[in-house]
Design a protein around this motif. Structure first.
Motif, PDB file in Angstrom:
ATOM      1  N   LEU A 130       0.793  -1.308   0.134  1.00 46.31           N
ATOM      2  CA  LEU A 130       0.078   0.198  -0.060  1.00 46.31           C
ATOM      3  C   LEU A 130       0.996   1.271  -0.080  1.00 46.31           C
ATOM      4  CD1 LEU A 130      -2.839  -1.009   2.407  1.00 46.31           C
ATOM      5  CD2 LEU A 130      -3.030  -0.500  -0.124  1.00 46.31           C
ATOM      6  N   ARG A 131       1.908   1.072   0.826  1.00 41.89           N
ATOM      7  CA  ARG A 131       2.872   2.393   0.693  1.00 41.89           C
ATOM      8  C   ARG A 131       3.458   2.576  -0.663  1.00 41.89           C
ATOM      9  NH1 ARG A 131       4.564   4.628   5.652  1.00 41.89           N
ATOM     10  NH2 ARG A 131       3.630   3.440   7.640  1.00 41.89           N
ATOM     11  N   GLU A 132       3.679   1.680  -1.268  1.00 41.71           N
ATOM     12  CA  GLU A 132       4.288   1.682  -2.463  1.00 41.71           C
ATOM     13  C   GLU A 132       3.335   2.129  -3.618  1.00 41.71           C
ATOM     14  OE1 GLU A 132       5.716  -2.132  -3.343  1.00 41.71           O
ATOM     15  OE2 GLU A 132       7.645  -2.065  -2.212  1.00 41.71           O
ATOM     16  N   ASP A 133       2.104   1.829  -3.321  1.00 34.40           N
ATOM     17  CA  ASP A 133       1.204   2.242  -4.107  1.00 34.40           C
ATOM     18  C   ASP A 133       0.823   3.624  -4.150  1.00 34.40           C
ATOM     19  OD1 ASP A 133       0.644  -0.428  -5.270  1.00 34.40           O
ATOM     20  OD2 ASP A 133      -1.055  -0.724  -4.102  1.00 34.40           O
ATOM     21  N   VAL A 134       0.653   4.253  -2.868  1.00 35.54           N
ATOM     22  CA  VAL A 134       0.490   5.635  -2.273  1.00 35.54           C
ATOM     23  C   VAL A 134       1.628   6.368  -3.084  1.00 35.54           C
ATOM     24  CG1 VAL A 134       0.334   7.179  -0.468  1.00 35.54           C
ATOM     25  CG2 VAL A 134      -0.983   5.178  -0.659  1.00 35.54           C
ATOM     26  N   ALA A 135       2.829   6.088  -2.875  1.00 39.52           N
ATOM     27  CA  ALA A 135       3.873   6.668  -3.404  1.00 39.52           C
ATOM     28  C   ALA A 135       4.140   6.933  -4.928  1.00 39.52           C
ATOM     29  CB  ALA A 135       5.323   5.974  -2.768  1.00 39.52           C
ATOM     30  N   SER A 136       3.687   5.800  -5.432  1.00 37.70           N
ATOM     31  CA  SER A 136       3.513   5.682  -7.106  1.00 37.70           C
ATOM     32  C   SER A 136       2.239   6.907  -7.452  1.00 37.70           C
ATOM     33  CB  SER A 136       3.313   4.314  -7.472  1.00 37.70           C
ATOM     34  OG  SER A 136       2.980   4.579  -8.781  1.00 37.70           O
ATOM     35  N   TRP A 137       1.077   6.614  -6.684  1.00 34.42           N
ATOM     36  CA  TRP A 137       0.026   7.568  -7.138  1.00 34.42           C
ATOM     37  C   TRP A 137       0.430   9.006  -6.711  1.00 34.42           C
ATOM     38  CZ3 TRP A 137      -2.849  10.541  -3.668  1.00 34.42           C
ATOM     39  CH2 TRP A 137      -4.017  11.295  -4.156  1.00 34.42           C
ATOM     40  N   ALA A 138       1.244   9.353  -5.670  1.00 35.40           N
ATOM     41  CA  ALA A 138       1.567  10.739  -5.382  1.00 35.40           C
ATOM     42  C   ALA A 138       2.640  11.077  -6.428  1.00 35.40           C
ATOM     43  CB  ALA A 138       2.285  10.869  -4.238  1.00 35.40           C
ATOM     44  N   LYS A 139       3.370  10.555  -6.938  1.00 39.73           N
ATOM     45  CA  LYS A 139       4.232  10.828  -8.082  1.00 39.73           C
ATOM     46  C   LYS A 139       3.521  11.193  -9.401  1.00 39.73           C
ATOM     47  CE  LYS A 139       8.507   8.246  -6.663  1.00 39.73           C
ATOM     48  NZ  LYS A 139       9.345   7.116  -7.071  1.00 39.73           N
ATOM     49  N   GLU A 140       2.521  10.457  -9.692  1.00 41.61           N
ATOM     50  CA  GLU A 140       1.670  10.656 -10.819  1.00 41.61           C
ATOM     51  C   GLU A 140       0.732  11.911 -10.605  1.00 41.61           C
ATOM     52  OE1 GLU A 140       1.318   9.083 -13.885  1.00 41.61           O
ATOM     53  OE2 GLU A 140       3.035   7.789 -12.986  1.00 41.61           O
ATOM     54  N   CYS A 141       0.303  12.044  -9.427  1.00 41.91           N
ATOM     55  CA  CYS A 141      -0.271  13.362  -9.267  1.00 41.91           C
ATOM     56  C   CYS A 141       0.500  14.727  -9.398  1.00 41.91           C
ATOM     57  CB  CYS A 141      -1.037  13.320  -7.755  1.00 41.91           C
ATOM     58  SG  CYS A 141      -2.237  12.547  -7.503  1.00 41.91           S
ATOM     59  N   ASP A 142       1.828  14.359  -9.160  1.00 41.12           N
ATOM     60  CA  ASP A 142       2.668  15.573  -9.312  1.00 41.12           C
ATOM     61  C   ASP A 142       3.138  15.935 -10.547  1.00 41.12           C
ATOM     62  OD1 ASP A 142       3.010  16.084  -6.550  1.00 41.12           O
ATOM     63  OD2 ASP A 142       4.992  14.616  -6.296  1.00 41.12           O
ATOM     64  N   ARG A 143       2.832  14.943 -11.839  1.00 37.33           N
ATOM     65  CA  ARG A 143       3.190  15.020 -13.148  1.00 37.33           C
ATOM     66  C   ARG A 143       2.053  15.800 -13.775  1.00 37.33           C
ATOM     67  NH1 ARG A 143       5.398   8.927 -14.198  1.00 37.33           N
ATOM     68  NH2 ARG A 143       7.393   9.181 -13.067  1.00 37.33           N
ATOM     69  N   ILE A 144       0.877  15.583 -13.006  1.00 35.93           N
ATOM     70  CA  ILE A 144      -0.381  16.521 -13.773  1.00 35.93           C
ATOM     71  C   ILE A 144      -0.235  17.815 -13.638  1.00 35.93           C
ATOM     72  CG2 ILE A 144      -2.973  16.453 -13.547  1.00 35.93           C
ATOM     73  CD1 ILE A 144      -2.974  13.503 -12.450  1.00 35.93           C
ATOM     74  N   ILE A 145      -0.253  18.367 -14.796  1.00 38.77           N
ATOM     75  CA  ILE A 145      -0.490  19.814 -14.754  1.00 38.77           C
ATOM     76  C   ILE A 145      -1.783  20.417 -15.062  1.00 38.77           C
ATOM     77  CG2 ILE A 145       0.524  22.022 -15.703  1.00 38.77           C
ATOM     78  CD1 ILE A 145       3.271  20.261 -16.400  1.00 38.77           C
ATOM     79  N   GLU A 146      -2.336  21.191 -14.226  1.00 41.18           N
ATOM     80  CA  GLU A 146      -3.695  21.768 -14.528  1.00 41.18           C
ATOM     81  C   GLU A 146      -3.598  23.147 -15.305  1.00 41.18           C
ATOM     82  OE1 GLU A 146      -6.344  21.654 -11.307  1.00 41.18           O
ATOM     83  OE2 GLU A 146      -5.447  19.715 -10.456  1.00 41.18           O
TER      84      GLU A 146
END
Length: 85
Positions: free
Chosen positions: A69-85
């Motif tokens: 779960l920690r790995e999944d959350v870290a991966s999700w957080a990295k993906e969120c940082d890549r999204i530019i609004e």
């Protein structure tokens, strides 16, 4: 076994199973007031040991899930940082 028979000396270190078995074998040799207590102590040690082993197995499983779960959350957080609004 009779109360008058010599009981062999216990080894200095015993496994949990050996201790429970020795307590159950010694219980009939004790006076009636102590026989029930020794049997109950052996039973409770046995039940407690089973519960502890089960809890440790569950803890180990949950720790592995926590890592995933920690790995999944870290991966999700990295993906969120890549999204530019």
């Amino acid at each position: 076994m009779k109360n008058t028979e010599n009981v062999s000396e216990l080894p200095p270190r015993m496994t949990r199973e050996q201790l429970i078995d020795a307590a159950r074998k010694a219980a009939p040799l004790l006076p009636p007031a102590y026989c029930g207590i020794m049997t109950e102590l052996a039973n409770r040690l046995d039940y407690t040991s089973v519960s502890l082993c089960e809890a440790m197995a569950q803890r180990k499983e949950l720790a592995a899930q926590n890592v995933t779960l920690r790995e999944d959350v870290a991966s999700w957080a990295k993906e969120c940082d890549r999204i530019i609004e």
